[in-house]
Design an enzyme around this catalytic site. Structure first.
Site, PDB file in Angstrom:
ATOM      1  N   VAL A 184      20.561  -0.924 -15.223  1.00 56.76           N
ATOM      2  CA  VAL A 184      20.799  -0.667 -16.648  1.00 56.76           C
ATOM      3  C   VAL A 184      22.262  -0.369 -16.956  1.00 56.76           C
ATOM      4  O   VAL A 184      22.593   0.002 -18.081  1.00 56.76           O
ATOM      5  CB  VAL A 184      19.908   0.474 -17.194  1.00 56.76           C
ATOM      6  CG1 VAL A 184      18.446   0.068 -17.153  1.00 56.76           C
ATOM      7  CG2 VAL A 184      20.119   1.773 -16.432  1.00 56.76           C
ATOM      8  N   LYS A 185      23.151  -0.543 -16.011  1.00 60.16           N
ATOM      9  CA  LYS A 185      24.559  -0.267 -16.280  1.00 60.16           C
ATOM     10  C   LYS A 185      25.263  -1.503 -16.877  1.00 60.16           C
ATOM     11  O   LYS A 185      24.705  -2.596 -16.880  1.00 60.16           O
ATOM     12  CB  LYS A 185      25.252   0.190 -14.992  1.00 60.16           C
ATOM     13  CG  LYS A 185      24.678   1.510 -14.439  1.00 60.16           C
ATOM     14  CD  LYS A 185      24.726   2.651 -15.454  1.00 60.16           C
ATOM     15  CE  LYS A 185      24.673   4.037 -14.843  1.00 60.16           C
ATOM     16  NZ  LYS A 185      23.342   4.476 -14.400  1.00 60.16           N
ATOM     17  N   THR A 186      26.494  -1.276 -17.335  1.00 59.46           N
ATOM     18  CA  THR A 186      27.218  -2.328 -18.065  1.00 59.46           C
ATOM     19  C   THR A 186      27.363  -3.613 -17.253  1.00 59.46           C
ATOM     20  O   THR A 186      27.241  -4.718 -17.790  1.00 59.46           O
ATOM     21  CB  THR A 186      28.605  -1.809 -18.493  1.00 59.46           C
ATOM     22  OG1 THR A 186      28.410  -0.616 -19.235  1.00 59.46           O
ATOM     23  CG2 THR A 186      29.336  -2.832 -19.344  1.00 59.46           C
TER      24      THR A 186
END
Ligand code: PLP
Length: 400
Positions: free
Chosen positions: A185-187
């Site tokens: 779910v990170k950039t």
């Protein structure tokens, strides 16, 4: 924020390079890999993107925090100052080394209040870890000077703020050692993965050795390498690195979309005078992974949060009532619910949490709403969403 939203051909092709030669490990097997060194390439790409001398990839963001602290010599009985508002990974990573997390209040930046940090320093304090929450940053100059003055290691968890900057420097690269996460779910994502970034060559070499069983990585015969120090296994696989390599090349594109969506939402919500946005220190540029704002009180924030969910405004978080990001619900930490015995030092070191209140942190987190900025929204969707959000907030304010 999530890079997975724009997952496509570039990622697939990069993974296929690895599958074609079958070398799934980042070290060794030189002859078989047909020139593909995805982890090494990703480290170089990250060095260039974030303007740092050294990058060590590891298996997760949590591992990155543990490896960063270990590399700087933080261990048994040392106190590490960290904020009350962060992901649980922060104290997990500290406790894994037998060190003691010392939780202190946040301010309107949503991370460490420099005054609270100063007040928490004891002879056992070894490091201060700022967590750049929700796309922005703490008062970096003030925190850095406290660390310099007190001879403390300054650690920067930038897992949620990739692409943000402070006075022209990338978040993650400002403190003595920084951490990124590439979880799903990170950039930018590798599936799972993380990185330790630093300009300190000694810390880097420590991280390089520690994350791979102490291997010194000298020469081209892995079995003949020496082990100057004890290590562990926090390696990233070539498959994960291949995904990350494709993603990091798209970071400028991701950041541009994030900013565009963020600006539309921020402008719309600015029409409401009762809303205050989080403080971004002067010289700071947010990554725009989240839009954060404060409502007048807890009751209104709860009302707004509920109405958001009921009206399809997803991915907005009221962290006061959240299990994972705020001290209030960390009963497993307060009660030390560990599978295995915890050292006497850590038990005693954490006894301060019994019955401890954090009214200053509460006053910010109770009123804060944090909205994830997605990359896959069309402009029309962002505008509609912003209108719905504004109407819900105005309605909640009027009901007061
Ligand atoms: C995601 C995150 C981590 C942990 O990263 P993982 O890769 O999921 O282990 C650590 N700190 C912060 C602030 C995070 O958001």
């Amino acid at each position: 924020m999530p890079g997975f939203e724009l997952f496509g051909n570039a990622e697939r092709e990069s993974v296929n390079d690895v599958l074609d030669n079958g070398v799934l490990m980042r070290y060794g097997f030189d002859g078989m890999r047909k020139g593909h060194w995805k982890a090494k390439e990703l480290e170089t790409e990250l060095q260039n993107s974030f303007g740092v001398n050294h990058v060590q990839l590891v298996s997760s963001g949590t591992a990155a925090v543990s490896v960063a602290l270990a590399s700087a010599g933080v261990g048994a009985g040392d106190e590490v100052i960290m904020p009350t508002f962060t992901f649980v990974a922060s104290f997990e990573a500290i406790m894994m080394l037998g060190a003691i997390p010392v939780l202190v209040d946040i301010d309107s930046t949503l991370t460490l209040d420099p005054k609270a940090v100063e007040d928490a320093i004891t002879p056992k304090t070894k490091a201060v870890m700022v967590v750049q929450m929700c796309g922005s940053m703490g008062h970096m100059d003030a925190l850095k000077s406290i660390c310099t003055k007190n001879d403390l290691v300054f650690v920067e968890d930038a897992c949620q703020a990739i692409g943000g900057s402070y006075k022209g420097k990338s978040l993650g690269s400002i403190a003595d050692v920084g951490c990124f996460s590439f979880d799903f779910v990170k950039t930018i994502t590798c599936g799972e993965g993380g990185a330790v970034i630093t300009n300190n060559k000694e810390y880097y070499l420590n991280a390089d050795h520690y994350s791979d069983h102490g291997h010194d990585h000298v020469g081209s015969d892995r079995g003949a390498e020496t082990h100057p120090l004890l290590g562990y296994n926090f390696r990233l696989s070539e498959l994960h690195a291949a995904v990350g390599l494709a993603q990091v090349k798209r970071l400028p594109e991701f950041l541009e979309i994030q900013k565009k969506n963020f600006d539309i939402m921020r402008e719309k919500l600015s029409e409401i005078p009762e809303i205050k946005f989080r403080t971004v220190p002067e010289g700071g540029v947010e990554s725009c992974a989240f839009l954060n704002f404060f409502l007048p009180d807890l009751e209104i924030a709860r009302k707004v949060s509920k109405a958001f969910t009921e009206n399809g405004v997803d991915a907005c978080f009221h962290y006061y009532d959240n299990n994972w990001h705020y001290i209030r619900k960390w009963n497993h930490l307060k009660e030390l619910k560990s599978l295995f015995p915890i050292s006497k030092e850590v038990k005693e070191g954490l006894s301060y949490l019994q019955g401890k209140e954090f009214p200053q942190s509460d006053s910010y987190i109770a009123r804060n709403i944090s909205c994830l900025i997605k990359l896959s929204w069309t402009e029309e969707e962002v505008r509609n969403r912003a209108d719905v959000m504004r109407d819900i907030i105005i309605n909640a304010l009027e009901q007061k």
